[in-house]
Design a protein around this motif. Sequence first.
Motif, mmCIF file in Angstrom:
data_model
loop_
_atom_site.group_PDB
_atom_site.id
_atom_site.type_symbol
_atom_site.label_atom_id
_atom_site.label_comp_id
_atom_site.label_asym_id
_atom_site.label_seq_id
_atom_site.Cartn_x
_atom_site.Cartn_y
_atom_site.Cartn_z
ATOM 1 N N THR A 29 -3.095 8.932 7.122
ATOM 2 C CA THR A 29 -2.195 7.852 6.693
ATOM 3 C C THR A 29 -2.615 7.430 5.292
ATOM 4 O O THR A 29 -3.815 7.323 5.011
ATOM 5 N N GLN A 30 -1.625 7.200 4.422
ATOM 6 C CA GLN A 30 -1.944 6.765 3.057
ATOM 7 C C GLN A 30 -1.750 5.261 2.945
ATOM 8 O O GLN A 30 -0.689 4.723 3.284
ATOM 9 N N LEU A 31 -2.783 4.562 2.466
ATOM 10 C CA LEU A 31 -2.725 3.118 2.279
ATOM 11 C C LEU A 31 -1.992 2.778 0.988
ATOM 12 O O LEU A 31 -1.761 3.648 0.137
ATOM 13 N N GLY A 32 -1.667 1.524 0.825
ATOM 14 C CA GLY A 32 -0.996 1.081 -0.387
ATOM 15 C C GLY A 32 -1.824 1.335 -1.629
ATOM 16 O O GLY A 32 -1.286 1.531 -2.726
ATOM 17 N N SER A 33 -3.151 1.366 -1.469
ATOM 18 C CA SER A 33 -4.049 1.623 -2.600
ATOM 19 C C SER A 33 -4.042 3.091 -3.015
ATOM 20 O O SER A 33 -4.604 3.454 -4.048
ATOM 21 N N GLY A 34 -3.418 3.929 -2.197
ATOM 22 C CA GLY A 34 -3.400 5.362 -2.471
ATOM 23 C C GLY A 34 -4.451 6.127 -1.696
ATOM 24 O O GLY A 34 -4.426 7.356 -1.635
#
Length: 729
Positions: free
Chosen positions: A470-475
């Motif tokens: 999963t990719q977080l908003g921070s990248g």
Amino acid sequence: MKASYEQLDVSVQKWLFKQGWSDLREIQKLAIEPILSGCQDVLISASTAAGKTEAFFLPASSAVANVKDGFSILYISPLKALINDQYRRLDSLAEMLEMDVTPWHGDSSQAKKKKARSTPSGILLITPESLESLLVRESGWVNSAFNSLSYVVIDEFHAFIGTERGMQLLSLLNRLEHLLDRYDKPIPRVALSATLGDLEQVPKSLRPDQSLPCEIITNSKSTATIKCQVRGFVEPASQEGNAESADTLVCSELYQLCRGDSHLVFANSRNNTENLAARLVEMCEENIVPNEFFPHHGSLSKELREDLEQRLQKGNLPTTALCTMTLELGIDIGKVKSVIQVNAPHSVSSLRQRLGRSGRRGNPSILRMFITEDDVTIRSGIVDKLRLELVQSLAMIRLLLDSKWFEPADTSQYHFSTLLHQVLAVTAQWGGVRADQLFTLLCKKGPFQNVTTEHFVSLLKHMGNTRLLTQLGSGELVLGIEGEKIVNHYTFYAVFQTPEEYRVVVGAKTLGTLPVDSLVLPSQHIVFAGRRWKVLDVDSDKKVINVEATKGGKPPKFGGSGMFTHGKIRQEMYKIYSQGDYRIDLGSQKVDFADAVARELFNEGAKYFKEANLTEESVIQSGKSVCILTWSGDRVANTLVAILLSKGVQAGSYAGVVEVENSTVTNVKRMLKDIVVTGLPTETELAEMASDKIIDKFDELVSPEILSIGFGHRVFDVKKLHSYLVSMF
């Protein structure tokens, strides 16, 4: 000995004195300076029992004799049994140095692990899987415990090169240096092996980024004596006239040769191993004598395997182990009088490793090969008429003893299954990581250097789509729901698995199970249970191969081991046929290593080769079928079969011979010419035809596109097939 001796620590010198050694061996002297320097990698390549282990540990333990905090030497082995063996062998040296030695694997003492966790020091003996577990679950402790690490030594290095497990190991070592912030001062790596082909290429396999130079140390003064013989056996076409089967003759020969001493008999498969062992045990019972014959393979319980290993080590009772590959590596099994290979091995490298299990303590190495060929009848095919298994065995021995050639490791593969595993492992280790950091760590600086940016991006996208990541908003990338399930399962740390067993089914009847570790395509012909079958379909979900009986000559016994035969072996076979001579040329004389039956079988094969004009022709008629002999490796044969099947032609491959059903030489040559003119498909396009491409452990998690790229590159060789076809016209 003096100059070499004085470079070692005083405690090591005392240990040598207590052992009663009058001198160090050549490789032990040569290894002292480069290992003591601590600024280069070292590759030690020498025969089994040449003293490679001491060649490393004498100088390495001297260099770290005064280091008491943290592990200073990391020893990595492919086998738990080898770790236990080294732990026993290092005991007296470590005691002299007052140095701790800790064996660390799934079966190790919890008390020893607990002590090492609280006060890590000395030498750690570990498998790649246990090291993976420590990095993923206890990276903070690893950072502290390995802070004084001075050496990494890899035993039986040939067993790792070019394999999924080998790629994991190289990635682990790269990750360890990254964790310890040792990129500017890399930890020297030392590789030990008795069987390495193309030595000049091995350093890149030891450290892909080649940030340290590597010194290669070999034993130039080896004077080992080798005794070798190939024995031939003929399977009668019928049992009329009380003709004994070849299996009966082989068992009788083994019984006569082996009773009263210790031997290793390699039988290639679990089934063959068990069948031979069962018959030999029965023969002991029939003759009312104690049993001396015991099977040894990976499916046996740990207790049964270890009991047999200990019986061999003690050497007080005559013992013959009938084994697969399980006793091929360097576990100390004491003095073994001879090695017997039943049927052709899958590689020259494997044959060399097995040969090295005998001949210790100044005795000659003795190798016998038992090769069975079918009696030739009117229904016999070209494989039987050429006596291909026998000639392959003769070629392997010539390459081994005359040319000193072993198969070079295949370092061209992508290993997408292991790359996916390492992406999950690194993400779990760090908690979160950017995609560019992953690519740098695993591909740019790590071992997966054949993987392009495009491949890597495709892999990550699919892992995201399947909730592995999963990719977080921070990248940053973190484990997804499915990824957490996989990483948290106890089976995660190993990247290897045994081949899937598929049921072979005709109608409603199950014929048995077949390990699927090679190419199986619909319409392909396979040999199973002594008959020829046409594959109707492959059900990957139910693990079933549906077949129907097909007509044709008696199927050859040889072929279909699941391990690819190298093209160099087939070229040597062609050379032997062309010369009509398999003997080894020692200058003043030619050495014949075949018995009377094997010589007669060879003469039959050579005669057929000459009559069929196979020096000039590679496409010949054989009954209603046409056979194509490319004299190339199995990947070339696979490629041709797949192309022919894609054109609706019934074709199969046995022992490197491609057979086209119900055709003529003229038609086949026309087809082959058309293939050249219209252009050959790519390896990936051919792979897309295969119904089941799942070979490695995590292949099922890889996207279909990436899986086809990896599978095609592994199984096919379009370039070499094209060269062969062009040479025909």
